[in-house]
Design a protein around this motif. Structure first.
Motif, PDB file in Angstrom:
ATOM      1  N   GLN A 139      57.900  -3.451 -12.528  1.00 58.49           N
ATOM      2  CA  GLN A 139      56.942  -2.379 -13.316  1.00 58.49           C
ATOM      3  C   GLN A 139      56.465  -2.907 -14.745  1.00 58.49           C
ATOM      4  OE1 GLN A 139      59.613   0.693 -15.109  1.00 58.49           O
ATOM      5  NE2 GLN A 139      61.380  -0.396 -14.538  1.00 58.49           N
ATOM      6  N   LYS A 143      51.135  -4.637 -17.429  1.00 57.67           N
ATOM      7  CA  LYS A 143      51.230  -3.591 -18.399  1.00 57.67           C
ATOM      8  C   LYS A 143      50.732  -4.135 -19.708  1.00 57.67           C
ATOM      9  CE  LYS A 143      52.147  -0.433 -15.617  1.00 57.67           C
ATOM     10  NZ  LYS A 143      53.230  -0.516 -14.954  1.00 57.67           N
ATOM     11  N   PHE A 148      51.292   0.743 -23.277  1.00 58.48           N
ATOM     12  CA  PHE A 148      52.540   0.844 -22.409  1.00 58.48           C
ATOM     13  C   PHE A 148      53.721   1.055 -23.348  1.00 58.48           C
ATOM     14  CE2 PHE A 148      55.868  -0.474 -19.618  1.00 58.48           C
ATOM     15  CZ  PHE A 148      55.734   0.250 -18.539  1.00 58.48           C
ATOM     16  N   ARG A 149      54.355   2.238 -23.249  1.00 59.96           N
ATOM     17  CA  ARG A 149      55.412   2.625 -24.231  1.00 59.96           C
ATOM     18  C   ARG A 149      56.754   1.981 -23.860  1.00 59.96           C
ATOM     19  NH1 ARG A 149      55.105   8.680 -24.598  1.00 59.96           N
ATOM     20  NH2 ARG A 149      54.047   8.064 -22.516  1.00 59.96           N
ATOM     21  N   ALA A 153      62.239   6.071 -19.977  1.00 65.51           N
ATOM     22  CA  ALA A 153      61.797   7.435 -19.824  1.00 65.51           C
ATOM     23  C   ALA A 153      62.601   8.558 -20.664  1.00 65.51           C
ATOM     24  CB  ALA A 153      61.502   7.940 -18.238  1.00 65.51           C
ATOM     25  N   GLY A 157      59.700   6.692 -23.276  1.00 66.93           N
ATOM     26  CA  GLY A 157      58.949   5.885 -22.844  1.00 66.93           C
ATOM     27  C   GLY A 157      58.297   5.657 -21.576  1.00 66.93           C
ATOM     28  N   ASP A 158      57.770   4.808 -21.040  1.00 69.89           N
ATOM     29  CA  ASP A 158      57.117   4.526 -19.788  1.00 69.89           C
ATOM     30  C   ASP A 158      57.822   3.833 -18.790  1.00 69.89           C
ATOM     31  OD1 ASP A 158      54.916   6.168 -20.474  1.00 69.89           O
ATOM     32  OD2 ASP A 158      53.942   4.338 -21.416  1.00 69.89           O
ATOM     33  N   ASP A 160      60.920   3.179 -16.118  1.00 64.09           N
ATOM     34  CA  ASP A 160      61.849   3.640 -15.269  1.00 64.09           C
ATOM     35  C   ASP A 160      63.159   3.019 -15.179  1.00 64.09           C
ATOM     36  OD1 ASP A 160      60.430   5.467 -14.142  1.00 64.09           O
ATOM     37  OD2 ASP A 160      59.449   4.253 -12.709  1.00 64.09           O
ATOM     38  N   CYS A 173      64.017  -3.498 -22.605  1.00 63.53           N
ATOM     39  CA  CYS A 173      62.954  -2.727 -23.116  1.00 63.53           C
ATOM     40  C   CYS A 173      62.968  -3.650 -24.803  1.00 63.53           C
ATOM     41  CB  CYS A 173      62.739  -1.426 -23.359  1.00 63.53           C
ATOM     42  SG  CYS A 173      62.634  -0.671 -21.857  1.00 63.53           S
TER      43      CYS A 173
END
Lengths: 192, 196, 199
Positions: A139, A143, A148-149, A153, A157-158, A160, A173
């Protein structure tokens, strides 16, 4: 050597066993040392190749270090025909569920993430260790952290998160974000 | 006793996991997948064969009272040799098994076989015993790993069988290890009883 | 505060027997009666705390400074074996009553993998106790070692209690002995999983 357990025979025997064993260990250590280091370099090279655009130089021989958050992070530039095409950042996070996680994160010159690859970790098999599976790490591919944060989530953020492994996902992250900040630093230095 | 008989004994009659119930920590700790289980089994077999042979060679020379410390030093040396070799040639497996590799030193199977078999028998017989017990252990660990991986992760030796499925996580975690081992032990007992 | 987190983490969340799979042999072997389980646990707490302290110091001041950390396994096991012998001799001299209570368990402890396991993990593994992952310092090491051993004791005594009851019920023949004990341990481990997320 006598089989009776006199003090002399006991001391002699134990020291002899210890001596022979230590000599054996020292020998094997010297023999395997080169190979172990080599294996480490190979692992780094594999990770670099996984996360950078096609290159024709030897990134590991152009290793540089960038200071971030009070620690030194290794960066490997990937070049093609002498032109820089991307950077692989050997990032880390100390927010993992168990111990430090080391992740290689690669960017192209526009700051898009080309790929991420876990180098070492001690997360729980079946839970956090799922971060090494494509279902999670793919994912990030393509990006750009500028838009893209880089947080899960749950935290707005973005990304998963892995089911039942929010801590590991957050840590991932954190590591990617650290790599992103290193990348920005390099680009700043380059443009100066 | 023929050599073949010694090996077969180690796998079935004296199976270290299902019958003797020895070396339980790695049995449960490393069998999160079939590959890990097999790797741990083979690593233990390596140490077991070497320590069995050397202890049976040296048994006559070691004074009785310092027998155990001497055995421990010999076993610990082979374990360290194994650690170094694994780091050099199979670093991924080494990383997956982690702490359980140095802990082979205190695996009761190894010291147990040294005391029960190797110091009374010839080096060749001891090697066979090492092979048999080692294979029995490897076999048990592989089967446990296979079952746990199948139930917990829906995969077989690393190959995913069903896409998207998550499996029953508990089987990869601690409780599954205990429960799968318990049930497999029952199955093994039933099977070997019928044979006899 | 941090010490409290270490204690809760080591005793309940990452229980050494039920979550880290160390010391399962004595866990299954000497858990038939609560009284023996208690004795064994007390001896383990004593030996683990002492031996981890000693091996930690040896690792930091001798092995690490000589750069021969690959000798860890062999040095640690020898230190532990010698220490257990010494404890046995000293205990016999100064406190015969304590020796009576713990004596028979001491020789068994050398091959109890929790002792070597804890000694090795505190010098190689990074721990995350709420905050950042880091290697433990001396104080944390001692607290961690003692509480890991305490976790062993808790699991052991609980399990022995269950097994005493288990003796009174009829169990299918094939399950008698170890298999039913393992299944019980599995359920106990599942209960301990409920603690995860506490720290």
């Amino acid at each position: 050597m006598p089989k009776e357990s006199t003090l002399r025979s006991m001391v002699l025997c134990l020291s002899l066993v210890c001596l022979v064993c230590s000599a054996l260990l020292g020998g094997v250590y010297v023999m395997t040392k080169g190979k172990i280091d080599q294996e480490q370099i190979k692992k780094t090279n594999n990770a670099i190749a996984l996360v950078t655009p096609e290159f024709d130089n030897a990134p590991s021989s152009e290793k540089m270090t960038v200071e971030i958050d009070g620690k030194e992070v290794a960066v490997y530039p990937a070049r093609k025909d002498g032109q820089a095409v991307g950077y692989a950042v050997e990032s880390f996070t100390s927010k993992g569920f168990s111990g430090t996680i080391n992740i290689m994160v690669g960017f192209d010159m526009d700051g898009n993430i080309v790929g991420t690859s876990v180098i070492s970790h001690a997360e729980t098999p079946g839970l956090g260790a799922k971060m090494t599976e494509p279902a999670f790490y793919s994912q990030f591919v393509g990006k750009n952290p500028a838009s893209f944060r880089l947080s899960v989530a749950k935290d707005g953020g973005d990304v998963d998160a892995i089911t039942a492994s929010t801590i590991t996902s957050r840590a991932y992250c954190d590591a990617v974000d650290r790599a992103w900040r290193v990348f920005q630093k390099i680009m700043d230095n380059n443009s100066k | 006793m023929s050599k073949l008989r010694i090996i077969a004994n180690g796998i079935i009659k004296d199976n270290p996991t299902f019958i003797l119930v020895l070396g339980m920590c790695p049995t449960i700790g490393t069998t999160t997948s079939a590959i890990n289980g097999m790797g741990m089994g083979l690593a233990t077999t390596f140490v077991l064969i070497l320590s069995n042979v050397f202890i049976s060679l040296l048994a006559k020379m070691i004074p009785d009272k310092v027998r155990i410390p001497a055995y421990i030093v010999i076993i610990a040396s082979f374990v360290t040799v194994l650690e170094l070799l694994m780091q050099a040639y199979v670093p991924d497996l080494y990383a997956a098994l982690g702490l359980f590799i140095p802990l082979i030193v205190v695996n009761c199977i190894i010291l147990g076989r040294a005391e029960a078999f190797a110091n009374k028998n010839t080096p060749l017989d001891s090697a066979c015993d090492g092979i048999g017990i080692g294979l029995g252990f490897t076999l048990a660990l592989t089967v446990i790993g296979m079952v746990r991986e199948l139930l917990g992760n829906l995969s077989f030796f690393g190959m995913k069988l069903a896409e998207g499925g998550d499996g029953m996580l508990a089987f990869v975690l601690a409780p599954g290890g205990f429960i799968v081992l318990g049930y497999l032990m029952v199955v093994f007992r039933k099977l070997t009883q019928k044979k006899a | 505060m941090e010490y409290l987190i270490i204690i809760i983490s080591a005793v309940f969340v990452n229980n050494i027997v039920l979550a880290q799979f160390l010391g399962i042999c004595p866990f299954l072997g000497v858990s038939n009666k609560v009284s023996t389980a208690t004795g064994m646990s007390a001896a383990v707490v004593f030996v683990i705390t002492l031996s981890t302290l000693v091996t930690y110091l040896i690792d930091h001041y001798i092995l690490a400074s000589l750069d021969i950390t690959f000798m860890r396994t062999i040095v640690f096991i020898l230190v532990i074996a010698a220490l257990v012998q010494m404890v046995e001799i000293i205990l016999k001299k100064i406190s015969p009553s304590l020796y009576q209570a713990l004596g028979i368990f001491l020789p068994l402890i050398t091959t109890n993998c929790t002792v070597l396991g804890v000694a090795i993990s505190v010098v190689t593994k990074e721990f995350t106790f709420g905050g950042e992952a880091h290697l433990l310092n001396l104080g944390e090491t001692v607290v961690y070692a003692a509480s890991s051993a305490l976790g062993f004791g808790v699991a052991m005594v609980l399990f022995a209690g269950i097994r005493e009851q288990l003796d009174l019920v009829s169990v299918p023949k094939a399950f008698k002995g170890t298999p039913i004990a393992l299944v019980t341990a599995g359920i106990l481990a599942m209960a301990f999983m409920g603690f995860s997320g506490l720290v």
